[in-house]
Write a protein that holds these residues in place. Structure first.
Motif, PDB file in Angstrom:
ATOM      1  N   GLU A 137      -2.559   8.404  26.814  1.00  0.00           N
ATOM      2  CA  GLU A 137      -3.519   9.337  26.225  1.00  0.00           C
ATOM      3  C   GLU A 137      -2.825  10.258  25.227  1.00  0.00           C
ATOM      4  O   GLU A 137      -1.720  10.736  25.481  1.00  0.00           O
ATOM      5  N   GLU A 153      -9.722  16.994  21.890  1.00  0.00           N
ATOM      6  CA  GLU A 153     -10.238  15.702  22.320  1.00  0.00           C
ATOM      7  C   GLU A 153      -9.071  14.802  22.699  1.00  0.00           C
ATOM      8  O   GLU A 153      -7.909  15.104  22.399  1.00  0.00           O
ATOM      9  N   GLN A 155      -7.652  10.746  22.773  1.00  0.00           N
ATOM     10  CA  GLN A 155      -7.728   9.334  22.398  1.00  0.00           C
ATOM     11  C   GLN A 155      -6.907   8.547  23.417  1.00  0.00           C
ATOM     12  O   GLN A 155      -5.719   8.820  23.586  1.00  0.00           O
ATOM     13  N   HIS A 215     -12.323   7.377  24.352  1.00  0.00           N
ATOM     14  CA  HIS A 215     -12.333   8.685  23.712  1.00  0.00           C
ATOM     15  C   HIS A 215     -12.938   9.668  24.713  1.00  0.00           C
ATOM     16  O   HIS A 215     -13.941   9.353  25.346  1.00  0.00           O
ATOM     17  N   VAL A 216     -12.334  10.820  24.870  1.00  0.00           N
ATOM     18  CA  VAL A 216     -12.906  11.904  25.676  1.00  0.00           C
ATOM     19  C   VAL A 216     -13.108  13.075  24.732  1.00  0.00           C
ATOM     20  O   VAL A 216     -12.146  13.694  24.278  1.00  0.00           O
ATOM     21  N   SER A 217     -14.378  13.368  24.413  1.00  0.00           N
ATOM     22  CA  SER A 217     -14.670  14.387  23.402  1.00  0.00           C
ATOM     23  C   SER A 217     -15.218  15.672  24.004  1.00  0.00           C
ATOM     24  O   SER A 217     -15.349  16.670  23.304  1.00  0.00           O
ATOM     25  N   SER A 218     -15.549  15.652  25.291  1.00  0.00           N
ATOM     26  CA  SER A 218     -16.055  16.867  25.930  1.00  0.00           C
ATOM     27  C   SER A 218     -14.905  17.854  26.105  1.00  0.00           C
ATOM     28  O   SER A 218     -13.965  17.604  26.872  1.00  0.00           O
ATOM     29  N   GLN A 219     -14.976  18.971  25.385  1.00  0.00           N
ATOM     30  CA  GLN A 219     -13.828  19.882  25.297  1.00  0.00           C
ATOM     31  C   GLN A 219     -13.444  20.474  26.653  1.00  0.00           C
ATOM     32  O   GLN A 219     -12.274  20.740  26.913  1.00  0.00           O
ATOM     33  N   VAL A 222     -10.769  18.480  28.508  1.00  0.00           N
ATOM     34  CA  VAL A 222      -9.439  18.328  27.912  1.00  0.00           C
ATOM     35  C   VAL A 222      -8.566  19.499  28.359  1.00  0.00           C
ATOM     36  O   VAL A 222      -8.766  20.644  27.934  1.00  0.00           O
ATOM     37  N   SER A 337      -6.721  13.487  30.899  1.00  0.00           N
ATOM     38  CA  SER A 337      -8.174  13.500  31.090  1.00  0.00           C
ATOM     39  C   SER A 337      -8.558  13.491  32.564  1.00  0.00           C
ATOM     40  O   SER A 337      -9.685  13.810  32.927  1.00  0.00           O
TER      41      SER A 337
END
Length: 370
Positions: A137, A153, A155, A215-219, A222, A337
């Protein structure tokens, strides 16, 4: 707009595919195949099909299906017009090659290497059977001067090294797969199984391959692994400035932050840096104006600090903006994550393979504003 394109013959074989963004598994075509079986004639297949995560828009020309995969709502006629142009181009090329004489393609195929699974050859044998997976990650983040997260975010990628005898069928399960979004898979992954159960089910290629990207975009998911206390200032009068940076581990889940490095692109007016580092060493390149502080491992009991003075070219105005800090780091055996593999099961073969999962978190574009 169009994410992927599949060309399918009259008997239902996918013989050509094109992906413009990330690779979408062929299993997304299962929805199309179900509609094709229900249709009496190929021309009766509905041109627009809706799946839980995609739209499938297709045409039938010259005994071929041209199937496009769309992830957002678009005017269907626009896509259908594009597919007809693709079909016209292919027909022109086929006509040109038909009139061009003989072919260099042989009439027989090599034996012993073909199987019903296009990405895996038949007859694979190993003395030691093993399946290893690396969950890697990268954190992309921007922190403001106070340390508040402006943007964050993740990746992620799962790299596989699979050396298994025969034709194994693997299932990889996660403890918390719902946190993932914008997922793309190797074509071997059964997409419908993932959509229904959030489980990776696949017959693997032989050797090394990328199993999936995510992808983890929920702030709020993170976790920023370090905190940075910094002060960079340039005085209105006098050819000098001050720098003071302290870094410490924040949320590393009990693991050590390694390969810690800070890079600062200084203003052009900065001639030199006279600094003291309590840990690691620093360099300042007077040509590129780049300051690099190589820290190494972070020790929570003794936080590294870099402080001192900056020499400014005489007669130049105070720099309008302070430089940002670019952070590099690695944390072994942690996926930041929180993603964890819960189990790996194998079907279709009777032996017990060696198997394992490693985790790695590292900085991508990680910036601290000053």
């Amino acid at each position: 707009m169009i994410h992927s394109l599949f060309l399918i013959n009259h008997s239902g074989d996918i013989f050509l595919e094109k992906h413009w963004k990330s690779v979408i598994s062929r299993s997304v075509c299962d929805y199309f195949f179900e509609a094709k079986e229900k249709a009496v004639e190929p021309e009766n297949v509905a041109p627009v099909l809706q799946t839980p995560h995609h739209y499938l828009i297709s045409i039938y020309r010259g005994k071929l299906f041209f199937l496009s995969v769309i992830q957002t709502e678009v005017p269907p006629l626009f896509v259908i017009e594009f597919l007809h142009r693709v079909a016209d181009t292919i027909q022109v090329n086929r006509s040109s090659s038909d009139s061009g004489g003989g072919s260099n393609v042989g009439d027989t195929l090599p034996t012993g290497q073909l199987s019903n699974v296009p990405w895996r050859r038949a007859g694979v044998k190993y003395t030691n059977n093993e399946a290893y997976f690396d969950v890697i990650e990268e954190i992309d983040a921007i922190l403001d001067k106070s340390g508040t997260t402006v943007f964050a975010e993740i990746q992620g990628v799962i790299e596989a090294c699979v050396r298994l005898t025969g034709m194994p069928d693997l299932t990889l399960s996660f403890m918390n797969p719902r946190l993932l979004d914008d997922v793309s898979f190797h074509p071997c992954v059964r997409f419908k199984r993932w959509e229904a159960e959030r489980v990776l089910s696949f017959i693997p290629p032989d050797g090394n391959f990328t199993l999936m990207n995510y992808h983890v975009s929920s702030q709020n998911l993170v976790a920023i692994p370090v905190y940075v206390k910094q002060s960079i200032s340039f005085f209105e009068t006098g050819p000098c400035g001050r720098l003071d940076i302290t870094i410490g581990p924040k949320q590393n889940m009990g693991k050590t932050v390694e390969n810690m490095m800070v890079t600062i692109h200084m203003p052009k007016a900065v001639l030199s840096a006279n600094l003291t580092a309590t840990q690691g060493n620093y360099t300042y390149d007077i040509t590129t104006k780049v300051l690099v502080w190589d820290i190494g491992k972070l020790n929570p009991q003794k936080l590294p600090n870099l402080r001192g003075s900056l020499s400014i070219q005489a007669g130049t105005p105070k720099p309008e903006e302070n430089p940002s800090l670019n952070i590099d780091l690695k944390i072994q055996q942690v996926a930041i994550s929180g993603l964890k593999v819960s189990r790996l099961d194998m079907y279709g073969e009777k032996y017990k393979p060696f198997k394992g999962v490693k985790y790695l978190t590292k900085a991508g574009k990680f910036q601290v504003r000053t």
